[in-house]
Design a protein around this motif. Structure first.
Motif, PDB file in Angstrom:
ATOM      1  N   ALA A 130      14.075  38.624 -44.342  1.00 53.60           N
ATOM      2  CA  ALA A 130      14.912  39.116 -43.240  1.00 53.60           C
ATOM      3  C   ALA A 130      15.693  38.027 -42.514  1.00 53.60           C
ATOM      4  N   TYR A 131      15.214  36.775 -42.562  1.00 55.94           N
ATOM      5  CA  TYR A 131      15.821  35.716 -41.766  1.00 55.94           C
ATOM      6  C   TYR A 131      16.178  34.506 -42.624  1.00 55.94           C
ATOM      7  N   PRO A 132      17.225  33.777 -42.234  1.00 52.53           N
ATOM      8  CA  PRO A 132      17.726  32.683 -43.078  1.00 52.53           C
ATOM      9  C   PRO A 132      16.797  31.481 -43.174  1.00 52.53           C
ATOM     10  N   GLU A 133      15.908  31.300 -42.193  1.00 55.62           N
ATOM     11  CA  GLU A 133      15.012  30.137 -42.236  1.00 55.62           C
ATOM     12  C   GLU A 133      13.682  30.491 -41.603  1.00 55.62           C
ATOM     13  N   VAL A 134      12.616  30.257 -42.336  1.00 51.85           N
ATOM     14  CA  VAL A 134      11.248  30.459 -41.848  1.00 51.85           C
ATOM     15  C   VAL A 134      10.423  29.262 -42.295  1.00 51.85           C
ATOM     16  N   ASP A 135       9.884  28.500 -41.353  1.00 51.59           N
ATOM     17  CA  ASP A 135       9.081  27.318 -41.664  1.00 51.59           C
ATOM     18  C   ASP A 135       7.657  27.511 -41.155  1.00 51.59           C
ATOM     19  N   VAL A 136       6.695  27.086 -41.941  1.00 49.11           N
ATOM     20  CA  VAL A 136       5.305  27.073 -41.504  1.00 49.11           C
ATOM     21  C   VAL A 136       5.083  25.772 -40.738  1.00 49.11           C
ATOM     22  N   ARG A 137       4.778  25.881 -39.457  1.00 50.93           N
ATOM     23  CA  ARG A 137       4.615  24.687 -38.627  1.00 50.93           C
ATOM     24  C   ARG A 137       3.168  24.228 -38.543  1.00 50.93           C
ATOM     25  N   ARG A 138       2.243  25.181 -38.507  1.00 48.75           N
ATOM     26  CA  ARG A 138       0.838  24.801 -38.355  1.00 48.75           C
ATOM     27  C   ARG A 138      -0.058  25.905 -38.897  1.00 48.75           C
ATOM     28  N   LEU A 139      -1.117  25.511 -39.615  1.00 50.69           N
ATOM     29  CA  LEU A 139      -2.126  26.448 -40.102  1.00 50.69           C
ATOM     30  C   LEU A 139      -3.503  25.898 -39.755  1.00 50.69           C
ATOM     31  N   LEU A 140      -4.339  26.723 -39.174  1.00 47.38           N
ATOM     32  CA  LEU A 140      -5.706  26.334 -38.855  1.00 47.38           C
ATOM     33  C   LEU A 140      -6.650  27.402 -39.375  1.00 47.38           C
ATOM     34  N   ARG A 156       7.288  19.052 -41.706  1.00 47.81           N
ATOM     35  CA  ARG A 156       8.381  18.672 -42.597  1.00 47.81           C
ATOM     36  C   ARG A 156       9.451  17.870 -41.868  1.00 47.81           C
ATOM     37  N   GLY A 157       9.343  17.820 -40.544  1.00 43.22           N
ATOM     38  CA  GLY A 157      10.265  16.992 -39.786  1.00 43.22           C
ATOM     39  C   GLY A 157      10.080  15.514 -40.061  1.00 43.22           C
ATOM     40  N   ARG A 158       8.969  15.145 -40.705  1.00 45.45           N
ATOM     41  CA  ARG A 158       8.778  13.749 -41.102  1.00 45.45           C
ATOM     42  C   ARG A 158       9.812  13.321 -42.141  1.00 45.45           C
ATOM     43  N   LEU A 159      10.299  14.287 -42.923  1.00 48.34           N
ATOM     44  CA  LEU A 159      11.236  13.983 -44.001  1.00 48.34           C
ATOM     45  C   LEU A 159      12.670  13.997 -43.504  1.00 48.34           C
TER      46      LEU A 159
END
Length: 216
Positions: A130-140, A156-159
């Protein structure tokens, strides 16, 4: 024994979320987003959110209205029909209540709990359709999970943008497969860069990802 997963996703709401739109228009992050069914209007939802620092009197567009001001922070309220397929509703269609919503840099951040990886994958797939960008920021993952696999948060902001592009193209072309789907020269040609440049970017990206994993 609890085995659930707490997930934070960053979603480009693409103009479908009044909260994200108001934050983008004001150029400020939001916090304290709350939602409730309007008791006087069946099928409608009332939402409130706080703009933490804004130089405008009110976020433009729609029926968003200021209701409370405390110092430099202002709480805004708006009402909308239910069932519009906004990001929160798409997540909650999986019986995963959204427990936290906020925005940063014009992107919507959603926090929710999924029962397992299968449910989490379903949520992510639905949002990406449904959306142009979806990022997984954190999983616990819950403590005491019998699985042998740990969930690790990798920012992924490290890259750099170039490192991410090189890594994604190498993955797409099967560079990491066994047997390889493409060699370094073929991936470099597809990226229109030299083989040495490809190796340099790939090595830097892999080092950053390994650092993130081992830090956990």
């Amino acid at each position: 024994m609890a085995t659930g997963i707490r997930a934070e996703l960053r979603v480009d709401a693409d103009g479908s979320c009044p909260v994200a739109s108001a934050a983008a228009d004001a150029g400020a992050p939001t916090s304290s987003v709350t939602r409730g069914i309007d008791p006087e209007a069946t099928g409608r939802v009332t939402e409130e959110f706080m703009l933490e620092d804004t130089a405008v009197e009110a976020p433009p567009g729609g029926d968003v209205e200021p209701v409370f001001t405390y110092g430099s922070k202002t709480t805004y309220r708006f009402s909308r029909p239910r069932g519009q397929g906004c990001p929160c509703e798409r997540v909650e269609a999986f019986d995963c209540p959204v427990v936290d919503v906020h925005t940063r840099d014009g992107m919507l951040h959603l926090v929710f709990h999924a029962a397992d990886m299968s449910e989490l994958r379903g949520v992510i797939t639905t949002l990406r359709e449904a959306y142009p960008e979806v990022d997984v920021r954190r999983l616990l993952r819950s403590h005491g999970d019998p699985s042998d696999h740990d969930l690790v948060f990798v920012d992924r902001g490290r890259l750099t943008a170039r490192q991410r592009e090189v890594l994604e193209r190498a993955h797409e072309m099967g560079y990491f497969d066994h047997p390889k789907g493409a060699n370094a020269g073929e991936v470099a040609d597809a990226l229109d860069i030299s083989r040495s440049t490809f190796s340099e970017h790939l090595s830097a990206a892999q080092s950053k990802l390994l650092d993130a994993v081992l830090e956990q």
